[in-house]
Enzyme design. Structure first.
Site, PDB file in Angstrom:
ATOM      1  N   LYS A  54       0.894  -1.153  -0.039  1.00 22.24           N
ATOM      2  CA  LYS A  54       0.018  -0.008  -0.097  1.00 22.24           C
ATOM      3  C   LYS A  54       0.973   1.333  -0.001  1.00 22.24           C
ATOM      4  O   LYS A  54       0.737   2.121  -0.519  1.00 22.24           O
ATOM      5  CB  LYS A  54      -0.945   0.235   1.279  1.00 22.24           C
ATOM      6  CG  LYS A  54      -1.912  -1.221   1.351  1.00 22.24           C
ATOM      7  CD  LYS A  54      -2.686  -1.108   2.643  1.00 22.24           C
ATOM      8  CE  LYS A  54      -1.931  -1.027   3.958  1.00 22.24           C
ATOM      9  NZ  LYS A  54      -1.177  -2.322   4.355  1.00 22.24           N
ATOM     10  N   ARG A  75      -9.596   0.817   8.296  1.00 21.10           N
ATOM     11  CA  ARG A  75      -9.164  -0.337   8.770  1.00 21.10           C
ATOM     12  C   ARG A  75     -10.366  -1.009   9.271  1.00 21.10           C
ATOM     13  O   ARG A  75     -10.008  -2.334   9.661  1.00 21.10           O
ATOM     14  CB  ARG A  75      -8.065  -0.014   9.314  1.00 21.10           C
ATOM     15  CG  ARG A  75      -6.745  -0.470   8.797  1.00 21.10           C
ATOM     16  CD  ARG A  75      -5.890  -0.803   9.834  1.00 21.10           C
ATOM     17  NE  ARG A  75      -4.369  -1.177   9.854  1.00 21.10           N
ATOM     18  CZ  ARG A  75      -3.415  -0.579   9.227  1.00 21.10           C
ATOM     19  NH1 ARG A  75      -3.765   0.340   8.495  1.00 21.10           N
ATOM     20  NH2 ARG A  75      -2.293  -1.023   9.128  1.00 21.10           N
ATOM     21  N   ARG A 121      11.979  -5.104   4.701  1.00 21.87           N
ATOM     22  CA  ARG A 121      11.513  -3.799   4.284  1.00 21.87           C
ATOM     23  C   ARG A 121      12.389  -2.762   5.313  1.00 21.87           C
ATOM     24  O   ARG A 121      12.945  -3.071   6.290  1.00 21.87           O
ATOM     25  CB  ARG A 121      10.190  -3.357   4.650  1.00 21.87           C
ATOM     26  CG  ARG A 121       9.807  -1.877   4.867  1.00 21.87           C
ATOM     27  CD  ARG A 121       8.422  -1.708   4.933  1.00 21.87           C
ATOM     28  NE  ARG A 121       7.678  -2.153   6.115  1.00 21.87           N
ATOM     29  CZ  ARG A 121       6.499  -2.018   6.422  1.00 21.87           C
ATOM     30  NH1 ARG A 121       5.718  -1.670   5.518  1.00 21.87           N
ATOM     31  NH2 ARG A 121       6.053  -2.643   7.389  1.00 21.87           N
ATOM     32  N   ARG A 155      11.224  -0.924  10.668  1.00 24.23           N
ATOM     33  CA  ARG A 155      10.083  -0.468  11.829  1.00 24.23           C
ATOM     34  C   ARG A 155      10.356  -1.592  13.026  1.00 24.23           C
ATOM     35  O   ARG A 155      10.356  -2.609  12.759  1.00 24.23           O
ATOM     36  CB  ARG A 155       8.907  -0.615  11.005  1.00 24.23           C
ATOM     37  CG  ARG A 155       8.758   0.878  10.300  1.00 24.23           C
ATOM     38  CD  ARG A 155       7.378   0.798   9.382  1.00 24.23           C
ATOM     39  NE  ARG A 155       6.229  -0.028  10.038  1.00 24.23           N
ATOM     40  CZ  ARG A 155       5.119  -0.021   9.400  1.00 24.23           C
ATOM     41  NH1 ARG A 155       4.832   0.266   8.150  1.00 24.23           N
ATOM     42  NH2 ARG A 155       4.081  -0.876   9.762  1.00 24.23           N
ATOM     43  N   ARG A 196      -0.313  -8.407  13.218  1.00 21.85           N
ATOM     44  CA  ARG A 196      -0.446  -7.348  12.367  1.00 21.85           C
ATOM     45  C   ARG A 196      -1.720  -8.105  11.400  1.00 21.85           C
ATOM     46  O   ARG A 196      -2.785  -7.579  10.874  1.00 21.85           O
ATOM     47  CB  ARG A 196       0.461  -6.425  11.988  1.00 21.85           C
ATOM     48  CG  ARG A 196       0.414  -5.446  12.828  1.00 21.85           C
ATOM     49  CD  ARG A 196       1.908  -4.556  12.477  1.00 21.85           C
ATOM     50  NE  ARG A 196       2.232  -4.442  10.996  1.00 21.85           N
ATOM     51  CZ  ARG A 196       3.385  -4.493  10.552  1.00 21.85           C
ATOM     52  NH1 ARG A 196       4.469  -4.923  11.373  1.00 21.85           N
ATOM     53  NH2 ARG A 196       3.618  -4.073   9.384  1.00 21.85           N
TER      54      ARG A 196
HETATM   55  P1  AP5 Z   1       4.794  -1.686   1.886  1.00 26.41           P
HETATM   56  O1  AP5 Z   1       4.679  -0.825   0.856  1.00 26.41           O
HETATM   57  O2  AP5 Z   1       5.490  -1.034   3.233  1.00 26.41           O
HETATM   58  O3  AP5 Z   1       3.432  -2.474   2.453  1.00 26.41           O
HETATM   59  P2  AP5 Z   1       2.200  -1.656   3.141  1.00 26.41           P
HETATM   60  O4  AP5 Z   1       1.008  -2.464   2.583  1.00 26.41           O
HETATM   61  O5  AP5 Z   1       2.226  -0.271   3.223  1.00 26.41           O
HETATM   62  O6  AP5 Z   1       2.451  -2.484   4.584  1.00 26.41           O
HETATM   63  P3  AP5 Z   1       2.372  -1.929   6.038  1.00 26.41           P
HETATM   64  O7  AP5 Z   1       3.293  -2.864   6.946  1.00 26.41           O
HETATM   65  O8  AP5 Z   1       2.753  -0.556   6.203  1.00 26.41           O
HETATM   66  O9  AP5 Z   1       1.177  -1.981   6.467  1.00 26.41           O
HETATM   67  P4  AP5 Z   1       0.498  -1.836   7.920  1.00 26.41           P
HETATM   68  O10 AP5 Z   1      -0.876  -1.927   7.508  1.00 26.41           O
HETATM   69  O11 AP5 Z   1       0.869  -3.146   8.789  1.00 26.41           O
HETATM   70  O12 AP5 Z   1       1.195  -0.673   8.686  1.00 26.41           O
HETATM   71  P5  AP5 Z   1       0.735   0.765   8.845  1.00 26.41           P
HETATM   72  O13 AP5 Z   1       1.861   1.520   8.917  1.00 26.41           O
HETATM   73  O14 AP5 Z   1      -0.521   1.061   7.940  1.00 26.41           O
HETATM   74  O15 AP5 Z   1       5.532  -2.656   1.375  1.00 26.41           O
HETATM   75  C1  AP5 Z   1       6.451  -3.749   2.189  1.00 26.41           C
HETATM   76  C2  AP5 Z   1       7.624  -4.285   1.608  1.00 26.41           C
HETATM   77  O16 AP5 Z   1       7.444  -4.874   0.387  1.00 26.41           O
HETATM   78  C3  AP5 Z   1       8.578  -2.935   1.298  1.00 26.41           C
HETATM   79  O17 AP5 Z   1       9.906  -3.513   1.590  1.00 26.41           O
HETATM   80  C4  AP5 Z   1       8.464  -2.722  -0.322  1.00 26.41           C
HETATM   81  O18 AP5 Z   1       9.700  -2.455  -0.980  1.00 26.41           O
HETATM   82  C5  AP5 Z   1       8.139  -4.225  -0.560  1.00 26.41           C
HETATM   83  N1  AP5 Z   1       7.283  -4.307  -1.712  1.00 26.41           N
HETATM   84  C6  AP5 Z   1       6.094  -3.580  -2.244  1.00 26.41           C
HETATM   85  N2  AP5 Z   1       5.541  -4.150  -3.352  1.00 26.41           N
HETATM   86  C7  AP5 Z   1       6.331  -5.087  -3.779  1.00 26.41           C
HETATM   87  C8  AP5 Z   1       6.158  -5.831  -5.085  1.00 26.41           C
HETATM   88  N3  AP5 Z   1       5.249  -5.573  -5.985  1.00 26.41           N
HETATM   89  N4  AP5 Z   1       7.055  -6.713  -5.260  1.00 26.41           N
HETATM   90  C9  AP5 Z   1       8.406  -6.879  -4.330  1.00 26.41           C
HETATM   91  N5  AP5 Z   1       8.333  -6.263  -3.129  1.00 26.41           N
HETATM   92  C10 AP5 Z   1       7.282  -5.000  -2.850  1.00 26.41           C
HETATM   93  O19 AP5 Z   1       0.069   0.734  10.456  1.00 26.41           O
HETATM   94  C11 AP5 Z   1       1.112   0.182  11.214  1.00 26.41           C
HETATM   95  C12 AP5 Z   1       0.244   0.532  12.874  1.00 26.41           C
HETATM   96  O20 AP5 Z   1      -0.324   1.580  12.874  1.00 26.41           O
HETATM   97  C13 AP5 Z   1      -0.954  -0.364  12.702  1.00 26.41           C
HETATM   98  O21 AP5 Z   1      -0.432  -1.710  13.211  1.00 26.41           O
HETATM   99  C14 AP5 Z   1      -1.917   0.172  13.732  1.00 26.41           C
HETATM  100  O22 AP5 Z   1      -1.460   0.108  15.165  1.00 26.41           O
HETATM  101  C15 AP5 Z   1      -1.519   1.863  13.407  1.00 26.41           C
HETATM  102  N6  AP5 Z   1      -2.555   2.018  12.358  1.00 26.41           N
HETATM  103  C16 AP5 Z   1      -2.477   2.658  11.244  1.00 26.41           C
HETATM  104  N7  AP5 Z   1      -3.584   2.808  10.609  1.00 26.41           N
HETATM  105  C17 AP5 Z   1      -4.469   2.765  11.450  1.00 26.41           C
HETATM  106  C18 AP5 Z   1      -5.821   2.668  11.296  1.00 26.41           C
HETATM  107  N8  AP5 Z   1      -6.702   3.326  10.311  1.00 26.41           N
HETATM  108  N9  AP5 Z   1      -6.752   2.467  12.461  1.00 26.41           N
HETATM  109  C19 AP5 Z   1      -6.278   1.939  13.572  1.00 26.41           C
HETATM  110  N10 AP5 Z   1      -4.782   1.867  13.800  1.00 26.41           N
HETATM  111  C20 AP5 Z   1      -3.924   2.141  12.433  1.00 26.41           C
HETATM  112 MG    MG Z   2       2.426   1.078   4.779  1.00 27.83          MG
END
Ligand code: AP5
Ligand code: MG
Ligand code: ZN
Length: 221
Positions: free
Chosen positions: A19, A94, A133, A166, A177
């Site tokens: 994402k 979410r 990552r 991270r 997660r």
């Molecule tokens: P990346 O793009 O980083 O993946 P992502 O989908 O963004 O995954 P996240 O881990 O950021 O999602 P998350 O939902 O757990 O974390 P968030 O920060 O939102 O890609 C991952 C890796 O793969 C990278 O190294 C990239 O280079 C590689 N890659 C990508 N595409 C590729 C491809 N096509 N081929 C090969 N490699 C590839 O949330 C963190 C925390 O914040 C949550 O746990 C929660 O506590 C809180 N939080 C955030 N939003 C909310 C909400 N709306 N409500 C409540 N709590 C929330």
């Molecule tokens: Mg992300």
């Protein structure tokens, strides 16, 4: 493109689906901001704001931050001038409650969601992506040690900033997660499908291929 001037896209997908990677590129390509609730929480944490300290405990354990807090933060973010033409929402909504709140928020702005691409990736691939990552401390750009490595290890290609892993990317928290995602976020797939907004995207190909597909989907709106 939508007939109204603003474009609102929600990127749906599990942790590690890509994402953030895709939202960052869409933002560059479309000229509207990426609004990542995870990034906003991490920024608040870095600045040690009240919001950041509140979010910390949830993020460290991989739980969701309470809906009211998250919705309030998004409301404020979308009211800023750079979101006047819309936003790419990454990691929000979410929960069903957050999705309902987003609908109301956009309605208040006289607008609505344009499309919800769902980036679909098998679970074993999610884990290998999260494990490799690296994120830029300064600009938030994302790298993967195997799939999209920086030119120089530990250094951001874009801004020269330091790359870090991270704290919520320990194997234990990653699995948690993903579990929280299946329980609380996956129901949004059906929710947006029923509204006719969902478009499934295969998240297994390379980053650029997926970006091209997302741009096609968005430009068809
Ligand atoms: P990346 O793009 O980083 O993946 P992502 O989908 O963004 O995954 P996240 O881990 O950021 O999602 P998350 O939902 O757990 O974390 P968030 O920060 O939102 O890609 C991952 C890796 O793969 C990278 O190294 C990239 O280079 C590689 N890659 C990508 N595409 C590729 C491809 N096509 N081929 C090969 N490699 C590839 O949330 C963190 C925390 O914040 C949550 O746990 C929660 O506590 C809180 N939080 C955030 N939003 C909310 C909400 N709306 N409500 C409540 N709590 C929330
Ligand atoms: Mg992300
Ligand atoms: Zn950087």
């Amino acid at each position: 493109m939508a007939t109204d001037e603003r474009l609102f896209v929600v990127l749906l997908g599990a942790p590690g689906a890509g994402k953030g990677t895709q939202a960052e590129r869409l933002s560059d390509n479309l000229g509207i901001p990426q609004v990542s609730t995870g990034d906003l929480f991490r920024e608040n944490l870095k600045r040690e704001t009240e919001l950041g300290l509140l979010a910390k405990q949830y993020m460290e354990s991989g739980e969701l931050v309470p809906d009211e807090v998250t919705v309030g933060m998004v409301r404020e973010r979308l009211s800023r001038p750079d979101a006047a033409k819309g936003a790419i929402l990454d990691g929000f909504p979410r929960t069903i409650a957050q999705a309902e709140a987003l609908g109301e928020l956009l309605d208040d702005m006289g607008d609505e969601l344009d499309v919800v691409p769902y980036i679909k990736v098998p679970e074993d691939v999610l884990l290998s992506r999260l494990a490799g990552r690296w994120t830029c401390r300064k600009c938030g750009a994302m790298y993967h040690e195997l799939y999209s490595p920086p030119q120089e290890p530990g250094v951001c290609d874009k801004c020269g900033g330091e790359l870090y892993q991270r704290p919520d990317d320990t194997p234990e928290t990653q699995k948690h997660r993903i579990g929280v995602y299946f329980e609380q976020t996956a129901p949004l797939i059906g929710y947006y499908r029923d509204k006719g907004l969902l478009v499934e995207v295969d998240g297994r190909p390379g980053i650029e291929e997926i970006q091209a597909e997302l741009l096609d989907i968005i430009n068809e709106q």
